[in-house]
Design a protein around this motif. Structure first.
Motif, PDB file in Angstrom:
ATOM      1  N   ILE A 122       0.838  -1.205   0.000  1.00  8.13           N
ATOM      2  CA  ILE A 122       0.000   0.000   0.000  1.00  8.13           C
ATOM      3  C   ILE A 122       0.868   1.248   0.000  1.00  8.13           C
ATOM      4  CG2 ILE A 122      -1.704   1.318   1.333  1.00  8.13           C
ATOM      5  CD1 ILE A 122      -2.786  -1.344   2.386  1.00  8.13           C
ATOM      6  N   LEU A 123       1.970   1.219   0.775  1.00  7.72           N
ATOM      7  CA  LEU A 123       2.865   2.370   0.830  1.00  7.72           C
ATOM      8  C   LEU A 123       3.509   2.613  -0.534  1.00  7.72           C
ATOM      9  CD1 LEU A 123       4.299   4.592   2.421  1.00  7.72           C
ATOM     10  CD2 LEU A 123       6.032   2.907   3.076  1.00  7.72           C
ATOM     11  N   VAL A 124       3.922   1.546  -1.210  1.00 11.71           N
ATOM     12  CA  VAL A 124       4.525   1.669  -2.544  1.00 11.71           C
ATOM     13  C   VAL A 124       3.513   2.266  -3.525  1.00 11.71           C
ATOM     14  CG1 VAL A 124       5.555   0.423  -4.477  1.00 11.71           C
ATOM     15  CG2 VAL A 124       6.090  -0.261  -2.130  1.00 11.71           C
ATOM     16  N   TYR A 174      10.499   2.132  -8.071  1.00 11.19           N
ATOM     17  CA  TYR A 174      11.405   0.994  -7.848  1.00 11.19           C
ATOM     18  C   TYR A 174      12.163   1.170  -6.525  1.00 11.19           C
ATOM     19  CZ  TYR A 174      15.420  -2.112  -8.438  1.00 11.19           C
ATOM     20  OH  TYR A 174      16.383  -3.067  -8.236  1.00 11.19           O
ATOM     21  N   SER A 175      12.659   2.378  -6.280  1.00 16.86           N
ATOM     22  CA  SER A 175      13.431   2.644  -5.059  1.00 16.86           C
ATOM     23  C   SER A 175      12.570   2.542  -3.805  1.00 16.86           C
ATOM     24  CB  SER A 175      14.066   4.038  -5.132  1.00 16.86           C
ATOM     25  OG  SER A 175      14.936   4.147  -6.247  1.00 16.86           O
ATOM     26  N   SER A 176      11.269   2.792  -3.953  1.00 15.28           N
ATOM     27  CA  SER A 176      10.381   2.783  -2.785  1.00 15.28           C
ATOM     28  C   SER A 176      10.317   1.410  -2.115  1.00 15.28           C
ATOM     29  CB  SER A 176       8.970   3.230  -3.187  1.00 15.28           C
ATOM     30  OG  SER A 176       8.353   2.274  -4.045  1.00 15.28           O
ATOM     31  N   PHE A 177      10.669   0.361  -2.846  1.00 16.67           N
ATOM     32  CA  PHE A 177      10.669  -0.979  -2.256  1.00 16.67           C
ATOM     33  C   PHE A 177      11.824  -1.166  -1.271  1.00 16.67           C
ATOM     34  CE2 PHE A 177       7.985  -1.937  -5.919  1.00 16.67           C
ATOM     35  CZ  PHE A 177       7.076  -2.836  -5.387  1.00 16.67           C
ATOM     36  N   THR A 178      12.912  -0.420  -1.455  1.00 18.77           N
ATOM     37  CA  THR A 178      14.124  -0.671  -0.666  1.00 18.77           C
ATOM     38  C   THR A 178      14.458   0.432   0.333  1.00 18.77           C
ATOM     39  OG1 THR A 178      15.477   0.300  -2.442  1.00 18.77           O
ATOM     40  CG2 THR A 178      15.129  -2.078  -2.504  1.00 18.77           C
ATOM     41  N   ILE A 179      13.648   1.486   0.408  1.00 16.72           N
ATOM     42  CA  ILE A 179      13.883   2.535   1.398  1.00 16.72           C
ATOM     43  C   ILE A 179      13.044   2.262   2.639  1.00 16.72           C
ATOM     44  CG2 ILE A 179      14.452   4.294  -0.315  1.00 16.72           C
ATOM     45  CD1 ILE A 179      11.608   5.384   0.005  1.00 16.72           C
ATOM     46  N   ALA A 180      13.495   2.796   3.776  1.00 14.84           N
ATOM     47  CA  ALA A 180      12.734   2.643   5.017  1.00 14.84           C
ATOM     48  C   ALA A 180      11.352   3.273   4.860  1.00 14.84           C
ATOM     49  CB  ALA A 180      13.484   3.296   6.169  1.00 14.84           C
ATOM     50  N   ILE A 198       6.913   7.637   3.921  1.00 17.07           N
ATOM     51  CA  ILE A 198       5.871   8.472   4.528  1.00 17.07           C
ATOM     52  C   ILE A 198       6.163   9.946   4.273  1.00 17.07           C
ATOM     53  CG2 ILE A 198       4.935   9.249   6.750  1.00 17.07           C
ATOM     54  CD1 ILE A 198       5.217   6.336   7.706  1.00 17.07           C
ATOM     55  N   TYR A 199       7.435  10.335   4.422  1.00 17.18           N
ATOM     56  CA  TYR A 199       7.801  11.719   4.129  1.00 17.18           C
ATOM     57  C   TYR A 199       7.503  12.054   2.673  1.00 17.18           C
ATOM     58  CZ  TYR A 199      10.682  15.372   2.192  1.00 17.18           C
ATOM     59  OH  TYR A 199      11.093  16.445   1.468  1.00 17.18           O
ATOM     60  N   TRP A 200       7.879  11.151   1.757  1.00 15.15           N
ATOM     61  CA  TRP A 200       7.726  11.420   0.322  1.00 15.15           C
ATOM     62  C   TRP A 200       6.253  11.576  -0.054  1.00 15.15           C
ATOM     63  CZ3 TRP A 200      10.843  13.106  -3.256  1.00 15.15           C
ATOM     64  CH2 TRP A 200      10.471  13.003  -4.604  1.00 15.15           C
ATOM     65  N   VAL A 201       5.404  10.709   0.483  1.00 14.74           N
ATOM     66  CA  VAL A 201       3.975  10.794   0.193  1.00 14.74           C
ATOM     67  C   VAL A 201       3.401  12.102   0.735  1.00 14.74           C
ATOM     68  CG1 VAL A 201       1.713   9.789   0.712  1.00 14.74           C
ATOM     69  CG2 VAL A 201       3.619   8.300   0.094  1.00 14.74           C
ATOM     70  N   THR A 202       3.758  12.455   1.959  1.00 13.54           N
ATOM     71  CA  THR A 202       3.257  13.691   2.572  1.00 13.54           C
ATOM     72  C   THR A 202       3.662  14.913   1.760  1.00 13.54           C
ATOM     73  OG1 THR A 202       3.447  12.698   4.779  1.00 13.54           O
ATOM     74  CG2 THR A 202       3.241  15.100   4.668  1.00 13.54           C
ATOM     75  N   SER A 203       4.925  14.967   1.356  1.00 11.05           N
ATOM     76  CA  SER A 203       5.430  16.096   0.591  1.00 11.05           C
ATOM     77  C   SER A 203       4.715  16.230  -0.748  1.00 11.05           C
ATOM     78  CB  SER A 203       6.946  15.939   0.371  1.00 11.05           C
ATOM     79  OG  SER A 203       7.466  17.039  -0.344  1.00 11.05           O
ATOM     80  N   ASN A 204       4.471  15.108  -1.409  1.00 10.60           N
ATOM     81  CA  ASN A 204       3.809  15.151  -2.715  1.00 10.60           C
ATOM     82  C   ASN A 204       2.329  15.480  -2.602  1.00 10.60           C
ATOM     83  OD1 ASN A 204       5.576  14.287  -5.188  1.00 10.60           O
ATOM     84  ND2 ASN A 204       6.283  13.038  -3.503  1.00 10.60           N
TER      85      ASN A 204
END
Length: 304
Positions: free
Chosen positions: A230-232, A271-277, A282-288
């Motif tokens: 879901i996060l991805v 692709y990178s979202s699978f391997t980051i904490a 959460i930060y990336w989604v909030t910012s976007n």
């Protein structure tokens, strides 16, 4: 354009020439990961972890963490590690920790900190968002210009076309490089948040809703925790919609050639979202999401 190039060079210089995250490596010089979360272990953390597995990893690799303060008592003052760490990473980590202690959740603290920073930067990012509205007004003249020079490929004709294009930009007060402003702001913010998360055990040891903040979606999915997908998906959707205004600008201005680049960036980010904490996600989604709301406000003329 030169002004923005200088800013970019300065940011890259600060990042490369000063302190940054160092990952713990084994005897074969390979990064050591926490097998439970999939997260790479940071050597130069800023405060003591409390997770027994994490503590054992540091002890097994002869890293003395006993002198580090607890995360709640961490202070960004002292122990200078270079401009980048001292001016960006440590203060940001300190703010997240303080808000996390206040709200009793570091995932929520990441969201609140991100929103506060984006609100402070709103006057600058708003100008970038408003550029597409100006481009829409100039679109008829730009289309005429493209048609006028459609089959004229000589150097002289292309120079004339460029001059006439700049005249249109000046008429409608369009800054052709202002679209880069958001990237200049987003890049150091993303790097600072990434390092603050990686170097602050209190953050990646906490949970937010159904997510362990230090766990990567890929590691979670491998372990049967399929809900991390879901996060991805949220990262993909939020990034795609945040690019929407730029894609509209592409359609409005044939002279721009960013569509392929944007889709390539979207693929790399997903692709990178699978391997980051998960905390970084959460930060990336909030910012976007903030960017999406900002763009909607501009389009509906609620921002002047």
């Amino acid at each position: 354009m030169k002004k923005y190039q200088k800013v970019l060079v300065l940011i890259i210089g600060i990042f490369l020439l000063t302190g940054c995250t160092k990952f713990l490596k084994d005897s074969e010089n390979k990064p050591i990961k926490n097998e439970e979360t999939g997260q790479m272990i940071t050597e130069n953390i800023i405060c003591r972890p409390t997770n027994e597995t994490t503590i054992a990893i540091y002890q097994d690799n002869n890293i003395d963490i006993s002198k580090l303060p607890t995360c709640k008592k961490f202070s960004p003052i002292g122990n200078y590690e270079g401009l980048w760490t001292s001016l960006f990473v440590k203060p940001l980590a300190w703010v997240i920790i303080k808000i996390g202690v206040l709200l009793k959740n570091y995932g929520l603290a990441l969201i609140v900190t991100c929103l506060i920073i984006r609100l402070v930067l709103f006057p600058f990012t708003k100008k970038t968002a408003m550029q597409s509205e100006l481009i829409k007004k100039a679109q008829p003249e730009m289309q005429k210009l493209e048609k006028k020079y459609e089959n004229k490929n000589s150097t002289e004709d292309q120079n004339k076309k460029a001059q006439e294009m700049m005249a249109i930009y000046q008429k409608y007060k369009i800054n052709p490089v202002s679209g880069c402003l958001l990237a200049f702001i987003q890049l150091p913010l993303l790097l600072a948040f990434y390092e603050a998360i990686q170097r602050t055990p209190a953050i990646f040891e906490d949970k937010f809703l159904f997510l362990e903040l230090g766990k990567t979606p890929w590691n979670a999915i491998k372990g049967g925790e399929y809900w991390y997908i879901i996060l991805v998906i949220l990262i993909f959707v939020a990034t795609l919609f945040s690019f929407r205004k730029t894609l509209k600008d592409q359609a409005a201005n044939p002279a721009m050639n960013m569509k392929t680049t944007l889709y390539f960036m979207l693929a790399i980010i997903t692709y990178s979202s699978f391997t980051i904490a998960s905390a970084v996600g959460i930060y990336w989604v909030t910012s976007n999401i903030f960017t999406i709301v900002q763009n909607i406000m501009v389009e509906r003329k609620k921002v002047i």
